[in-house]
Design an enzyme around this catalytic site. Structure first.
Site, PDB file in Angstrom:
ATOM      1  N   MET A 174       0.847  -1.045   0.283  1.00 23.37           N
ATOM      2  CA  MET A 174       0.292  -0.292  -0.014  1.00 23.37           C
ATOM      3  C   MET A 174       1.105   1.226  -0.033  1.00 23.37           C
ATOM      4  O   MET A 174       1.003   1.862  -0.819  1.00 23.37           O
ATOM      5  CB  MET A 174      -1.195  -0.013   1.261  1.00 23.37           C
ATOM      6  CG  MET A 174      -2.135  -0.747   1.478  1.00 23.37           C
ATOM      7  SD  MET A 174      -3.550  -0.803   2.490  1.00 23.37           S
ATOM      8  CE  MET A 174      -3.353  -2.817   3.261  1.00 23.37           C
ATOM      9  N   CYS A 175       1.351   1.595   1.366  1.00 21.83           N
ATOM     10  CA  CYS A 175       1.565   3.161   1.486  1.00 21.83           C
ATOM     11  C   CYS A 175       3.105   2.828   0.404  1.00 21.83           C
ATOM     12  O   CYS A 175       3.960   3.936   0.155  1.00 21.83           O
ATOM     13  CB  CYS A 175       1.874   3.433   2.470  1.00 21.83           C
ATOM     14  SG  CYS A 175      -0.015   4.257   3.102  1.00 21.83           S
TER      15      CYS A 175
END
Length: 192
Positions: free
Chosen positions: A122-123
């Protein structure tokens, strides 16, 4: 994967916050992640490199909601010393989106960076993709990012282990990323 790499200008520590590395919501192998990130942080501080602590502002009720104990950064930024340390708060996976990260990196003349932290798919991935698209040289130490894994979906798929998810996230970044096996292989441009 190379054993060592050319020095980088900055370190981005993505979402290493109290609620993600301690307590009931901690990622698996949180202690290992913290140890590798701390190694990178020490090296960056020793060289005087720019250190960017990226702090996620989760929604109300989430472990990283602003103002909660889980939201606090695991590594408090230093206010003095040889390095420059800045906190960038974000609400999206990509640390560049709606933040001052791009301007901060430009202000410090950064052309290359190392990324560590959470969550791999994700990030970490979203930030790395944008950095690559903006022509930064990006180094990703294999042992300095992780995730929770993917839970099973009944009737569709079994659970996927965190180390598999992290490896797939690395692979999906393509051949522009400089993937190194260990955080200890990363060095920083001496700006002290």
């Amino acid at each position: 994967m190379p054993a060592t790499v050319e020095p980088v200008d900055a370190l981005l520590i993505i979402d290493i916050q109290a609620g993600h590395v301690a307590g009931e919501h901690a990622v698996p192998a949180a202690d290992d992640l913290v140890a590798q990130a701390e190694q990178l942080l020490t090296a960056a501080r020793d060289s005087g490199a720019l250190v960017v602590h990226v702090q996620n502002d989760g929604e109300t009720g989430q472990v990283d909601a602003p103002g909660t104990p889980g939201w606090e950064l695991h590594f408090p930024p230093l206010g003095n010393g040889g390095s420059t340390e800045v906190v960038i708060r974000k609400t999206y996976d990509d640390a560049f989106r709606d933040t001052g990260l791009a301007e901060l990196l430009a202000e410090h003349g950064v052309t290359s960076l190392a990324i560590c932290g959470l969550m791999s798919e994700m990030c970490v991935s979203a930030t790395a993709r944008t950095a690559l698209a903006r022509d930064y040289r990006v180094v990703l130490p294999h042992d300095a990012h992780t995730t929770t894994g993917i839970p099973a979906t009944p009737g569709i798929a079994e659970a996927v282990a965190p180390e598999v998810v992290s490896r797939v996230a690395e692979w999906a970044l393509g051949d522009e990323i400089e993937l190194v096996p260990h955080a200890k292989a990363v060095t920083f441009t001496n700006r002290g």
